[in-house]
Enzyme design. Structure first.
Site, PDB file in Angstrom:
ATOM      1  N   GLU A 188       0.963  -1.503  -0.003  1.00  0.00           N
ATOM      2  CA  GLU A 188      -0.023  -0.254  -0.003  1.00  0.00           C
ATOM      3  C   GLU A 188       0.652   1.328   0.078  1.00  0.00           C
ATOM      4  O   GLU A 188      -0.102   2.428   0.000  1.00  0.00           O
ATOM      5  CB  GLU A 188      -0.946  -0.122   1.090  1.00  0.00           C
ATOM      6  CG  GLU A 188      -2.182  -1.168   1.284  1.00  0.00           C
ATOM      7  CD  GLU A 188      -2.483  -1.359   2.544  1.00  0.00           C
ATOM      8  OE1 GLU A 188      -2.842   0.128   3.583  1.00  0.00           O
ATOM      9  OE2 GLU A 188      -3.239  -2.007   3.368  1.00  0.00           O
ATOM     10  N   GLY A 189       2.146   1.206   0.488  1.00  0.00           N
ATOM     11  CA  GLY A 189       3.015   2.327   0.363  1.00  0.00           C
ATOM     12  C   GLY A 189       3.403   2.427   1.498  1.00  0.00           C
ATOM     13  O   GLY A 189       3.496   3.751   1.600  1.00  0.00           O
TER      14      GLY A 189
END
Length: 351
Positions: A317-318
């Site tokens: 997801e970062g």
């Protein structure tokens, strides 16, 4: 369409002696701030400034589905991809929490989710198709789709640059994408396939064994068809639309001279391709964390990289990029605000 042309130059090194002098004459022993000193040096080089700044930091999360997911390479059903996109847009995911905490803007890109989303703020529609084809049977995407995806990822980053962003990270969402990243990492680093395959979304032992067997089948199909280690070919054969868009995102970010916060395993699989196409992209990258996915170790070793954080993360997801941003700000702050021995009237060490 054809592959976009990117004009990427490594950061100029003329400013390097002045940056090193400024860092070394701060009121501390030389090297005492460890990796923060290297980070400050990199940021100064990228921005060609002795007083760099973090402006409008952003994480772009690219989402896409994988045709192989329904074959059993993940512990979760494919519907989780679009459901998590809705969670991102509602502000409830891990990346939302860390982005809010650290003052990071967030954009979600539908790169190729098998779902139709209603338009809304924070969602960029760049759908190449409703998920890739099943790489157990043939190529995941055509060359034209791959090139379209690379161009779309580049466009997303250029839009961020137009908003004033100069520090950017990428995240991803796509059930089955650790399997895709494993195959790509095997092909592009030379690490053995077992070294590159992990539990992904939490497979048990039986699930992990099945995943390994399926990916071995995919590699057998590819090799028997004469497949090699050409980066663009590997991307088309095994990648997801979200991974292909991140390739373009990396290249456009380096072209725009942004500092790039590199997240974990799947994001780094995209960097493997980008760096084959344009090695200079690596001069703009900070590796944010050591993922718990085993293939990430092979990737970091391939690049000779040292990551900032080692927290056992494997969420994607970062999140690793968002968590590393305070360290980027700390590096900039000490470079800009910490006194020198001369300005503070503190005696330096004797020569």
């Amino acid at each position: 369409m054809s592959l976009p042309d990117f004009q990427i130059a490594a950061p100029a090194v003329d400013i390097l002696p002045a940056l090193r002098h400024k860092i070394d004459t701060k009121t501390k022993p030389v090297g005492a701030l460890g990796q923060l000193e290297n980070l400050a040096l990199l940021i100064g080089l990228i921005q060609q400034s002795l007083t760099p700044a973090v402006r409008q930091p952003e994480v772009i999360v690219f989402a896409g589905d994988h045709g192989a997911a329904k074959a059993g390479v993940s512990a979760y059903p494919q519907d989780v991809t679009w459901q998590m996109v809705e969670n991102f847009l509602a502000g409830g995911a891990g990346i939302n929490v860390f982005a809010r905490l650290n003052g990071v803007a967030l954009t979600v890109v539908d790169a190729g989710v098998a779902h139709d989303f209603a338009p809304r703020e924070g969602l960029l529609s760049a759908k190449i198709g409703p998920g890739t084809a099943n790489y157990l049977e043939g190529a995941a995407m055509s060359a034209a789709q791959r090139d379209e995806a690379i161009a779309a990822g580049a466009a997303a980053v250029r839009a961020a640059a137009a908003r004033g962003c100069n520090v950017i990270g990428f995240g991803e969402m796509g059930i089955g994408n650790t399997a895709a990243a494993s195959l790509m990492t095997h092909c592009l680093t030379g690490a053995s396939l077992p070294e590159c395959v992990g539990r992904g979304t939490g497979l048990d032992d039986a699930g992990l064994s099945r995943k390994r067997n399926l990916l071995a089948q995919a590699m057998t199909r590819y090799r028997q068809a004469g497949g090699g280690d050409d980066a663009l070919e590997v991307l088309a054969q095994f990648g997801g639309f979200e991974i292909a868009q991140m390739v373009g995102a990396f290249l456009a970010a380096a072209e725009a001279k942004m500092l790039i916060l590199v997240d974990g395993f799947i994001v780094t699989s995209a960097l493997l391709v980008a760096a084959r196409l344009q090695p200079e992209v690596l001069g703009y990258c900070v590796f944010c964390h050591n993922s718990a996915e085993p293939g990430h170790r092979a990737q970091l070793d391939h690049f000779g990289a040292t990551a900032l954080l080692d927290l056992g993360l494997r969420l994607g997801e970062g999140t690793g990029a968002a968590l590393a941003l305070p360290l980027v700000r700390a590096a900039v702050a000490f470079l800009n605000e910490m006194a020198s021995f001369e300005s503070a009237g503190v005696s330096d060490k004797e020569a």
